[in-house]
Enzyme design. Structure first.
Site, PDB file in Angstrom:
ATOM      1  N   CYS A   1       4.659  -3.833  -3.697  1.00  0.00           N
ATOM      2  CA  CYS A   1       4.135  -5.209  -3.787  1.00  0.00           C
ATOM      3  C   CYS A   1       5.187  -6.205  -3.286  1.00  0.00           C
ATOM      4  CB  CYS A   1       3.746  -5.549  -5.223  1.00  0.00           C
ATOM      5  SG  CYS A   1       2.187  -4.839  -5.777  1.00  0.00           S
TER       6      CYS A   1
ATOM      7  N   CYS B   1       1.425  -8.684  -9.550  1.00  0.00           N
ATOM      8  CA  CYS B   1       2.217  -8.113  -8.465  1.00  0.00           C
ATOM      9  C   CYS B   1       3.407  -8.990  -8.083  1.00  0.00           C
ATOM     10  CB  CYS B   1       1.342  -7.875  -7.253  1.00  0.00           C
ATOM     11  SG  CYS B   1       0.372  -9.295  -6.818  1.00  0.00           S
TER      12      CYS B   1
HETATM   13  S1  SF4 Z   1      -1.353  -3.559  -4.426  1.00  0.00           S
HETATM   14 FE1  SF4 Z   1       0.860  -3.596  -4.269  1.00  0.00          FE
HETATM   15  S2  SF4 Z   1       1.424  -1.443  -4.577  1.00  0.00           S
HETATM   16 FE2  SF4 Z   1      -0.724  -1.420  -4.020  1.00  0.00          FE
HETATM   17  S3  SF4 Z   1      -0.710  -1.126  -1.768  1.00  0.00           S
HETATM   18 FE3  SF4 Z   1      -0.877  -3.328  -2.222  1.00  0.00          FE
HETATM   19  S4  SF4 Z   1       1.195  -4.066  -2.083  1.00  0.00           S
HETATM   20 FE4  SF4 Z   1       1.322  -1.820  -2.347  1.00  0.00          FE
END
Ligand code: SF4
Length: 247
Positions: free
Chosen positions: A126, A237
């Protein structure tokens, strides 16, 4: 990040928020648009709240700035609604992508689906795909507009309608803070706003494709986000850190 606006004194911010509790979101947006001029933009994930909000914002200012973060892991349905929004409002959507070297290094070291292997890995992903691009997007702004609502749970229950975002160093405007999901849905239906098809398949909250699932009746609205993690209070996130700078 260069913040150029004059900070609103705390006492005035309290008064503004008290007044806005009974003010329609469109009027809040009109105030914010006038107050912050060209240095305000809506950051949209194109979820139901965000598409409703942009429709309201566009009615206030047809040139209202609209930004999004493309993590490169979004569901195809989200890309479809982005295209539909662009067409409907003739919007120049400002898209922020992750920094490619950081993505490459992360994937080479930890794999594509690292987020399933622990909260630290999920936060790393994230951070690379969302938080760093968000910082870049916000760097030229004095305020950002979000579709956060208080009944989405966790710290969101404490958000103000206008608040100082300590984490990113600018104002955050949450015109839908005291709206319910049903009110948002009604607005979208009444105004024929293009919305993500996943909302009709059990997804009240939509993020990246591998990290979002449909919820079951009775589950929390954000239960489908990072569903494999056990701590319900950790379902953020890093984009929205709630500070109490509005009361
Ligand atoms: S929600 Fe966060 S952990 Fe999941 S793919 Fe998207 S950026 Fe990556």
């Amino acid at each position: 990040m260069t913040f150029t606006a004059t900070r609103i004194p705390d006492a005035e911010l309290v008064q503004i928020n008290a007044r806005f509790e009974n003010t329609p979101p469109g009027d809040v947006l009109a105030w914010a648009d006038k107050h912050f001029g060209a240095r305000i933009a809506q950051m949209s994930s194109f979820g139901l709240e965000d598409v409703a909000l942009y429709d309201m914002y566009w009615r206030v200012n047809s040139k209202a700035r609209l930004m999004t973060l493309d993590t490169l892991r979004l569901p195809n349905e989200t890309y479809t609604v982005i295209d539909q929004t662009k067409l409907r409002y003739k919007a120049n959507i400002e898209v922020f992508l992750p920094e490619m070297t950081a993505v490459t290094n992360m994937v080479q070291e930890k794999g594509y689906n690292l987020f399933y292997k622990g909260v630290d890995n999920r936060k790393l992903c994230c951070g690379v795909r969302k938080v760093e691009p968000l910082k870049r997007a916000l760097s030229g702004l004095d305020a950002w507009v979000t579709g956060l609502r208080r009944d989405q749970g966790m710290d969101r229950g404490r958000i103000g309608i206008v608040e100082w975002d300590q984490g990113f160093g600018l104002y955050k405007i949450n015109p839908l803070a005291n709206w319910s999901f049903e009110q948002v849905r009604k607005y979208v239906d009444q105004h024929s706003v293009p919305f993500n098809a996943l909302h009709d398949q059990g997804y009240p909250s939509i993020g990246c494709d591998p990290c979002t699932r449909a919820i079951k009746p009775g589950e929390d609205l954000r239960a489908g986000r990072w569903w494999w993690e056990s701590d319900p209070n950790a379902k953020e996130c890093g984009l929205h850190v709630v500070e109490a700078a509005h009361r």
